[in-house]
Scaffold this motif. Sequence first.
Motif, short mmCIF file in Angstrom:
data_model
loop_
_atom_site.label_atom_id
_atom_site.label_comp_id
_atom_site.label_asym_id
_atom_site.label_seq_id
_atom_site.Cartn_x
_atom_site.Cartn_y
_atom_site.Cartn_z
N ARG A 104 32.82 42.17 44.24
CA ARG A 104 32.75 43.28 43.27
C ARG A 104 32.46 44.60 43.98
O ARG A 104 33.10 45.62 43.71
CB ARG A 104 31.65 42.99 42.24
N LEU A 105 31.49 44.59 44.88
CA LEU A 105 31.17 45.81 45.63
C LEU A 105 32.34 46.21 46.53
O LEU A 105 32.57 47.41 46.75
CB LEU A 105 29.91 45.60 46.46
N THR A 106 33.07 45.21 47.01
CA THR A 106 34.24 45.51 47.83
C THR A 106 35.26 46.32 47.04
O THR A 106 35.84 47.29 47.54
CB THR A 106 34.89 44.21 48.33
N ILE A 109 27.19 52.61 48.00
CA ILE A 109 27.64 51.23 47.85
C ILE A 109 27.42 50.44 49.14
O ILE A 109 27.10 49.24 49.10
CB ILE A 109 29.12 51.19 47.41
N LEU A 134 31.63 46.39 36.56
CA LEU A 134 30.17 46.47 36.57
C LEU A 134 29.58 45.83 35.32
O LEU A 134 28.58 45.10 35.38
CB LEU A 134 29.74 47.94 36.66
N GLU A 149 34.58 48.11 44.34
CA GLU A 149 34.01 49.40 43.96
C GLU A 149 34.05 50.38 45.13
O GLU A 149 34.42 51.55 44.96
CB GLU A 149 32.59 49.26 43.43
N ILE A 150 33.68 49.91 46.32
CA ILE A 150 33.73 50.82 47.47
C ILE A 150 35.18 51.17 47.78
O ILE A 150 35.49 52.27 48.26
CB ILE A 150 33.02 50.22 48.70
N GLU A 170 24.12 48.82 48.98
CA GLU A 170 24.09 47.61 48.16
C GLU A 170 24.73 46.43 48.89
O GLU A 170 24.31 45.28 48.74
CB GLU A 170 24.81 47.87 46.83
N MET A 171 25.75 46.73 49.68
CA MET A 171 26.38 45.66 50.47
C MET A 171 25.41 45.13 51.53
O MET A 171 25.39 43.92 51.81
CB MET A 171 27.65 46.19 51.14
N ASP A 179 29.86 38.62 44.15
CA ASP A 179 29.24 39.92 43.88
C ASP A 179 29.57 40.89 45.01
O ASP A 179 29.77 42.09 44.78
CB ASP A 179 27.72 39.77 43.73
#
Length: 653
Positions: free
Chosen positions: A537-539, A358, A520, A541-542, A361-362, A534
């Motif tokens: 969102r990754l924040t 992740i 997701l 998820e990680i 992706e960030m 977005d």
Amino acid sequence: MRKLLLLALLGTTALAACSGEGASDRREAARAAAAKAATPENIAAETERLSQWFKVKWQEELDFSPMFKTYLGIKEDYDKIDDMTEGAAARQLAWRRTAVAEMKEQFDYRLLSDDAKLWYDAYAYELEQQERSEPFGRRGYVMNQMYGPHADLPNFLINFHRVETVDDMEAYIARLSGVARALGQALDRVQINAAEGVHAPKFAYEAVIEQSRALITGAPFDPVAEAPTPSKNEEESEEEAEAEAVAEAVSEPAPSPLLADVNAKLATLVETETINEAQADELRGRAVAALLDHIKPAYEAIITWVEADMANSPDVATGVGILPDGEAFYTERLAYASTTNMTPDQVHQIGLDEVARIRAEMEAIKEQVEFDGTLEEFFKFVREDDQFYYDNTDEGREAYLEAARMHLAAMNEKLPEAFGILPKAELIVKRVEAFRERDGAAQHYFTGTPDGSRPGIFYAHLSDMKAMPIPQLEVIAYHEGNPGHHMQLSIAQEMESLPDFRGQAGFTAFVEGWALYSELLSKELGAYEDPYSDFGRLTTEIWRAIRLVVDTGLHSKGWTEQEAIDYFTANSPAAAGQIKSEVQRYIVLPGQATAYKIGMLKIVELRARAEEELGENFDIKAFHDLVLGGGALPMDLLEKRVDEWIASNQKAS
């Protein structure tokens, strides 16, 4: 919140042992069924028989918890509060053992439909979970900053005990006394656990004290202020001004949370002309007496004991590995939350791998917004820059709630692209009540009633807006609302084809795994148009990947609270208040936080498998309806359900 949380944390009500009347007839029916061939007619008949049996058992199970009946909108035992003693929990476990043995004796698994086999397996699995948990019943922190009867019971009365008639108000008043009794039972359990060496961390005890004091602050608990004596040598205009000050001084303090709720419920009864003002005053007087005579002493006892036991809290907050049987306790909690047999080391490594993935992706989003600096510097920028927060004012708080409502409304328009079955229940977004609000605490969801009479509620902690970053707002709305918790939990209890116990199942890996998967999925449906959203969102998820590392680190590897905070901070732009609150949550809820990522990874894996094996015949709507239409399941049973669906579609094509 849900059935399992309610029964596990708040206790249960005693129920008489099941009668053996007719047992020989049932055994004979089972033997006759076993002799039948597995024809469609026999399968339909045996499935229907099991379905009817589950209806009977569900009613028996409901009788353990008057409070859960209220959560479901059922006005039975409406004046009662659950029994929260160890004995009550033991009686429910004994009942479950008898019920599962009866199911295995009476029904021919071979003659059940695929869906009915799933019901059968899930019912047996719930007992297996309870059996594994039973030896560790004295290892949990009964009261802490996240949950406990001290906060949950007032929340229950305020938000779930509906008052529409005089009888409902009478039941409410009776329940005030029941709450006090239950608080005493819960304190007894805290003391029993403490005698075996289980003392909550200081931060948890401090929160219990703060929450408890908040509930007995204000009218009728605080005395009326004495009026100052007016001066005799003042001008008339000054005397008038002083008279106003005197009037304000002799007025009662603001009502406490429970009295405010009593007043609001009585006002509604008066407005609807159900009662008159005189009746309202009489009912209010009885409620005040219950608050003073029962509620106040119960909370004072909790505060006094917790203040004294805080000296026994560990000097440095860490995981449950320091408790007696701590290693075995954590292994059980990990299995309970994840519904897998993965070891702490396996979960830890999955977390490390996901954090690395992740982060990459960030990095891509950092480049997209043309930030000049390292990822860690980008974290600091997103964490600290004022543009990413609403003002710490009532206007800022309302703006946050309104933005969440806006995102959910837009998502509702897109849901038919990915779902055939949609929830019927309404969803509302609101701020957490002041008495249980915590800076940086996790937002959460309460399910509505199956009949739709009470909507689902998405709650936000907004006491500290610097702990509520705007980039995470959109993704959290989807997680708690649609297509996340509200959708999954509402559909489960609205499915008429499911037995009631399946519609109310609460396997954490499924429930939270789905909600994380929905974050997701929302991107696939066109959400997060702003790159910072977005990134939000990754924040999150990680965040869930970090949980795998931190939870196992705390409870299996001896990490301290500060070590966990440091790892979290190094790998996430989450606000400092969020991070601290989250780590403290993991400390008091061992294993629970691992369920999100473990469940999501399994759903993603199963979808990828279905897409690969079905190719152009894969239907995303059918897949989602399959996953949600069976209610929450342990991960191995979900995999079985999806594999059978894949095989069935392959045969059909």
